[in-house]
Write a protein that holds these residues in place. Structure first.
Motif, PDB file in Angstrom:
ATOM      1  N   VAL A 269       0.877  -1.169  -0.112  1.00 56.08           N
ATOM      2  CA  VAL A 269       0.072  -0.098   0.145  1.00 56.08           C
ATOM      3  C   VAL A 269       0.786   1.246  -0.048  1.00 56.08           C
ATOM      4  CG1 VAL A 269      -1.944  -1.144   1.043  1.00 56.08           C
ATOM      5  CG2 VAL A 269      -0.397   0.175   2.507  1.00 56.08           C
ATOM      6  N   CYS A 270       2.050   1.082   0.558  1.00 56.41           N
ATOM      7  CA  CYS A 270       3.002   2.411   0.463  1.00 56.41           C
ATOM      8  C   CYS A 270       3.365   2.783  -0.698  1.00 56.41           C
ATOM      9  CB  CYS A 270       3.723   2.456   1.691  1.00 56.41           C
ATOM     10  SG  CYS A 270       3.184   2.198   3.421  1.00 56.41           S
ATOM     11  N   ARG A 271       3.830   1.524  -1.333  1.00 52.92           N
ATOM     12  CA  ARG A 271       4.476   1.744  -2.695  1.00 52.92           C
ATOM     13  C   ARG A 271       3.349   2.365  -3.763  1.00 52.92           C
ATOM     14  NH1 ARG A 271       8.706  -2.196  -4.807  1.00 52.92           N
ATOM     15  NH2 ARG A 271       9.892  -2.607  -3.271  1.00 52.92           N
ATOM     16  N   SER A 272       2.219   1.930  -3.533  1.00 49.89           N
ATOM     17  CA  SER A 272       1.227   2.491  -4.253  1.00 49.89           C
ATOM     18  C   SER A 272       0.974   3.780  -4.019  1.00 49.89           C
ATOM     19  CB  SER A 272      -0.117   1.797  -4.018  1.00 49.89           C
ATOM     20  OG  SER A 272       0.008   0.519  -4.503  1.00 49.89           O
ATOM     21  N   TYR A 273       1.019   4.465  -2.729  1.00 50.10           N
ATOM     22  CA  TYR A 273       1.073   5.735  -2.484  1.00 50.10           C
ATOM     23  C   TYR A 273       2.080   6.558  -2.952  1.00 50.10           C
ATOM     24  CZ  TYR A 273       0.844   9.702   0.629  1.00 50.10           C
ATOM     25  OH  TYR A 273       0.969  11.121   1.251  1.00 50.10           O
ATOM     26  N   LEU A 290      -4.220   1.876  -7.937  1.00 51.13           N
ATOM     27  CA  LEU A 290      -3.259   2.490  -6.710  1.00 51.13           C
ATOM     28  C   LEU A 290      -4.289   2.983  -5.627  1.00 51.13           C
ATOM     29  CD1 LEU A 290      -0.597   4.064  -9.167  1.00 51.13           C
ATOM     30  CD2 LEU A 290      -0.354   1.842  -7.752  1.00 51.13           C
ATOM     31  N   LEU A 291      -5.127   3.632  -6.138  1.00 53.39           N
ATOM     32  CA  LEU A 291      -5.981   4.271  -5.086  1.00 53.39           C
ATOM     33  C   LEU A 291      -6.704   3.123  -4.333  1.00 53.39           C
ATOM     34  CD1 LEU A 291      -7.573   7.233  -7.107  1.00 53.39           C
ATOM     35  CD2 LEU A 291      -6.207   7.393  -5.134  1.00 53.39           C
ATOM     36  N   SER A 292      -7.006   1.776  -4.942  1.00 54.05           N
ATOM     37  CA  SER A 292      -7.652   0.909  -4.127  1.00 54.05           C
ATOM     38  C   SER A 292      -6.609   0.194  -3.179  1.00 54.05           C
ATOM     39  CB  SER A 292      -7.883  -0.436  -5.258  1.00 54.05           C
ATOM     40  OG  SER A 292      -7.915  -1.337  -4.503  1.00 54.05           O
ATOM     41  N   ASP A 293      -5.349   0.307  -3.358  1.00 54.46           N
ATOM     42  CA  ASP A 293      -4.376  -0.149  -2.485  1.00 54.46           C
ATOM     43  C   ASP A 293      -4.382   0.900  -1.282  1.00 54.46           C
ATOM     44  OD1 ASP A 293      -3.727  -2.364  -3.789  1.00 54.46           O
ATOM     45  OD2 ASP A 293      -1.633  -1.646  -4.706  1.00 54.46           O
ATOM     46  N   VAL A 294      -4.458   2.267  -1.696  1.00 50.83           N
ATOM     47  CA  VAL A 294      -4.253   3.469  -0.613  1.00 50.83           C
ATOM     48  C   VAL A 294      -5.460   3.291   0.182  1.00 50.83           C
ATOM     49  CG1 VAL A 294      -4.251   5.564  -0.315  1.00 50.83           C
ATOM     50  CG2 VAL A 294      -2.460   4.788  -2.115  1.00 50.83           C
TER      51      VAL A 294
ATOM     52  N   SER B 272      10.076   6.107  -9.339  1.00 45.31           N
ATOM     53  CA  SER B 272      11.198   5.410  -8.669  1.00 45.31           C
ATOM     54  C   SER B 272      11.488   6.141  -7.366  1.00 45.31           C
ATOM     55  CB  SER B 272      12.254   5.414  -9.517  1.00 45.31           C
ATOM     56  OG  SER B 272      12.257   4.623 -10.682  1.00 45.31           O
ATOM     57  N   TYR B 273      11.443   7.585  -7.326  1.00 42.12           N
ATOM     58  CA  TYR B 273      11.505   8.342  -6.203  1.00 42.12           C
ATOM     59  C   TYR B 273      10.325   7.955  -5.413  1.00 42.12           C
ATOM     60  CZ  TYR B 273      11.928  12.350  -3.188  1.00 42.12           C
ATOM     61  OH  TYR B 273      12.061  12.964  -1.951  1.00 42.12           O
ATOM     62  N   GLY B 274       9.401   7.937  -5.556  1.00 43.23           N
ATOM     63  CA  GLY B 274       8.088   7.789  -5.047  1.00 43.23           C
ATOM     64  C   GLY B 274       8.121   6.270  -4.117  1.00 43.23           C
ATOM     65  N   ILE B 275       8.550   5.395  -5.021  1.00 44.56           N
ATOM     66  CA  ILE B 275       8.965   3.833  -4.229  1.00 44.56           C
ATOM     67  C   ILE B 275       9.547   3.867  -3.394  1.00 44.56           C
ATOM     68  CG2 ILE B 275       9.206   1.541  -4.939  1.00 44.56           C
ATOM     69  CD1 ILE B 275       8.041   2.060  -7.780  1.00 44.56           C
ATOM     70  N   LEU B 276      10.928   4.653  -3.744  1.00 43.64           N
ATOM     71  CA  LEU B 276      12.085   4.556  -2.555  1.00 43.64           C
ATOM     72  C   LEU B 276      11.504   5.242  -1.311  1.00 43.64           C
ATOM     73  CD1 LEU B 276      14.954   5.530  -4.829  1.00 43.64           C
ATOM     74  CD2 LEU B 276      14.773   3.339  -3.757  1.00 43.64           C
ATOM     75  N   THR B 277      10.765   6.265  -1.529  1.00 49.59           N
ATOM     76  CA  THR B 277      10.256   7.085  -0.287  1.00 49.59           C
ATOM     77  C   THR B 277       9.297   6.163   0.595  1.00 49.59           C
ATOM     78  OG1 THR B 277       8.666   8.365  -1.424  1.00 49.59           O
ATOM     79  CG2 THR B 277      10.806   9.270  -1.243  1.00 49.59           C
ATOM     80  N   GLN B 278       8.673   5.210   0.226  1.00 47.48           N
ATOM     81  CA  GLN B 278       7.812   4.672   0.633  1.00 47.48           C
ATOM     82  C   GLN B 278       7.935   2.931   0.942  1.00 47.48           C
ATOM     83  OE1 GLN B 278       4.860   5.944   2.267  1.00 47.48           O
ATOM     84  NE2 GLN B 278       5.446   8.016   1.503  1.00 47.48           N
ATOM     85  N   ALA B 279       8.554   2.534  -0.003  1.00 47.46           N
ATOM     86  CA  ALA B 279       8.640   0.985   0.015  1.00 47.46           C
ATOM     87  C   ALA B 279       9.006   0.258   1.483  1.00 47.46           C
ATOM     88  CB  ALA B 279       9.442   0.435  -1.057  1.00 47.46           C
ATOM     89  N   ARG B 280       8.555  -0.661   1.885  1.00 43.79           N
ATOM     90  CA  ARG B 280       9.056  -1.140   3.124  1.00 43.79           C
ATOM     91  C   ARG B 280       9.997  -2.449   3.016  1.00 43.79           C
ATOM     92  NH1 ARG B 280       6.459   3.337   4.237  1.00 43.79           N
ATOM     93  NH2 ARG B 280       5.710   3.425   6.150  1.00 43.79           N
ATOM     94  N   MET B 281      10.021  -2.797   1.848  1.00 43.31           N
ATOM     95  CA  MET B 281      10.918  -3.927   1.338  1.00 43.31           C
ATOM     96  C   MET B 281      11.572  -3.616   0.199  1.00 43.31           C
ATOM     97  SD  MET B 281       8.889  -7.441   2.555  1.00 43.31           S
ATOM     98  CE  MET B 281       7.891  -7.287   1.174  1.00 43.31           C
TER      99      MET B 281
END
Lengths: 359, 359
Positions: A269-273, A290-294, B272-281
């Motif tokens: 969910v955070c990646r989607s955000y 993505l909004l669904s995940d969020v 890519s920046y968005g994913i890096l700021t949010q991914a948990r793994m």
């Protein structure tokens, strides 16, 4: 882009509130099919007969105005985009705007009740409410039905019930449907299993845009498929208990995901955000996904900063026709993807900055 | 996680600065292979002979200390993770840590110069500098070579030049390589075309970890493949002009992408920046890929807020062995992915908050 200008009157009431079980249920819809005596069903009616239906409706409204004022829209007077917006708002069916000649639509101010005149039946009364609220929607639809039946002579058979153009609607003429958001069941690959089991007990499952459409963003319309030989109370009671079970199942799966796979769930969910806050191009389908995940992340408290109402509005705002309305011109698919991403970024940034509580 | 505690002495100098053409070139390395007279090459030497090499080196350093102090590391005294860190810092080869018995490593304080004792050759002198700097790296390596050759008797043949364990190194014993970041060429699918053309003119292309490895994060090592019959100046001159061309080609592609496909380019690097700021793994491979995109975005001014030095450090920090050092324990792959994502998020957040200018 002055999105905010639109918001006051632009959003139907069901978009602007959560309603009961809003963590899983998006909206509830009731549709009643009614036909006037002595005039063929719209598919068999000639122009004069279709006109006569319109005249009857207009006369009724003028002579004995309903308590709540209804806006009257002649579909053929709308441009293509404004017609599509009516579909996105679930105020009418996609079929209704395709065959626009002599088709009229009545809408109340909250956009919770609408009446299609000369769709498949002479009257298709619709009510739509936020969340899981079969009683609420049925109440609104019945109110409108009572209003018309007091003045108009409607086809009703003692044995069969209400007579309709399509035999599947004969009886109560009622179709009740609930839009459910089932990302948890989708994640554990159980949507198909759970939903196909329902088909055997008279329940239909459809995608976002009705019959024959695929699910996007883990959204599913669950509705009754037969109306003959049942009472309205039977039908909505059956659907109510089925939906309640599906909602509880979805909640249980979410909880167990949170317990057993928290990091994986947070990651998704955070990646989607993260993508939504940064992407420069988003297709409608990806945006919904993505909004669904969020939404799932917000419901589970993983992404606490986002206002739920705003998120529900976004699910609606990013549709092609709505985007074109907001931007004020026809957009190419690439332009739509650009503006869709841009609006989502703006909304999420406004959200982050405002520190608005998560209502 | 006290990452900051590590930073002062932990990062090699080349990680902490950009250097010339740092928009494309990550680092430049020179390696000189040398062998002492009268003792078999390490692969043929017995324990006593390997010991003798070590003794000779230690005696030299004690009797006539070099201007800059060198730390002496006995590889077999290090644990597995600390050995891997030496490889990630490019201070020694992967082969060197596998066969650790009687292997020694000398390192200067800046970690810009290292000497492997008893790798494939008795001495492998290495210098590594930031950016594109063949002269700088060659200068450092030659300085160290001069120091040893003043005290030690080195195998040198009037016809062949320096004699080495592997025939491909005979002559100058020099291998020069430049690590290039080529996301632009990769995006327009030209990396293979451009780089394979170089093979015919005596240039080798490798992935991040040397021979036989794949490119990750669009990073490529470009180096000379022959040393026999050429002078040091020839070799580094040839490589210099080749690298300059590749760098210019990469820059031109980036500019044309920025001109012709700006939105698509922005979309890619910002996602890519968005994913890096949010991914948990984050796996190491995905982390490098995303950071590669972000570096491109920073170089092109698309993501202006990020400090380039910090980004280069991140490319280095997220390697498995470095992560384990920072966290202070052995980590499972899943734990590494978790901490990798966590460190990246922290660093990017610190960055956003600090408003530090983009140096």
């Amino acid at each position: 882009m002055k999105i905010n200008d639109y918001e006051k009157d632009f959003f139907p009431a069901w978009v602007q509130s959560e309603g009961e079980a809003g963590d899983v249920a998006i909206s509830t819809r009731i549709r009643l099919a009614r036909n006037l005596k002595g005039i063929p069903f719209p598919n068999y009616a000639n122009e004069a007969q279709l006109s006569k239906i319109n005249d009857e409706i207009c006369r009724t409204i003028q002579e004995r105005p309903p308590i709540e004022q209804l806006a009257l829209i002649k579909v053929e007077e709308l441009n293509a985009n404004d017609r599509l917006i009516l579909v996105e708002k679930h105020l009418c069916s996609p079929q209704f705007i395709d065959q626009s000649h002599l088709r009229m639509l009545l809408i109340n101010r909250e956009q919770s009740v609408s009446v299609m005149v000369n769709e498949e039946d002479h009257l298709r009364i619709q009510a739509i409410t936020a969340g899981f609220s079969l009683e609420g929607a049925l109440g609104l639809a019945n109110q409108m039905d009572d209003y018309f039946e007091e003045s108009l002579d409607v086809c009703f058979d003692e044995n069969y019930g209400y007579l309709t153009s399509c035999p599947t609607n004969v009886g109560t003429g009622l179709r009740a449907s609930v839009m459910l958001h089932l990302p948890g069941l989708a994640m554990v690959d159980q949507v198909k299993k759970v939903l196909t089991a329902l088909i055997h007990i008279g329940i239909s499952i459809r995608g976002l845009y009705g019959e024959g459409t695929e699910s996007i963003g883990d959204l599913y319309q669950v509705s009754n498929s037969v109306t003959l030989g049942r009472t309205e109370a039977d039908l909505s009671g059956n659907l109510r208990s089925v939906c309640r079970q599906v909602i509880e199942r979805e909640r249980a799966v979410r909880e167990s995901l949170l317990k057993d796979s928290r990091i994986q769930l947070e990651d998704r969910v955070c990646r989607s955000y993260g993508i939504l806050t940064q992407a420069r191009m988003l297709s409608s389908q990806e945006g919904l996904k993505l909004l669904s995940d969020v939404k799932l992340g917000v419901e589970l408290g993983i992404i606490p900063k986002i206002n739920k109402k705003m998120l529900k509005e976004l699910l609606f705002l990013i549709r092609a026709s709505i985007l074109q309305k907001i931007i004020g011109k026809e957009l190419s698919p690439a332009e739509r993807d650009f503006y869709r991403a841009s609006i989502i970024r703006d909304k999420l940034k406004i959200q982050e900055g405002s520190g608005e509580p998560n209502v």
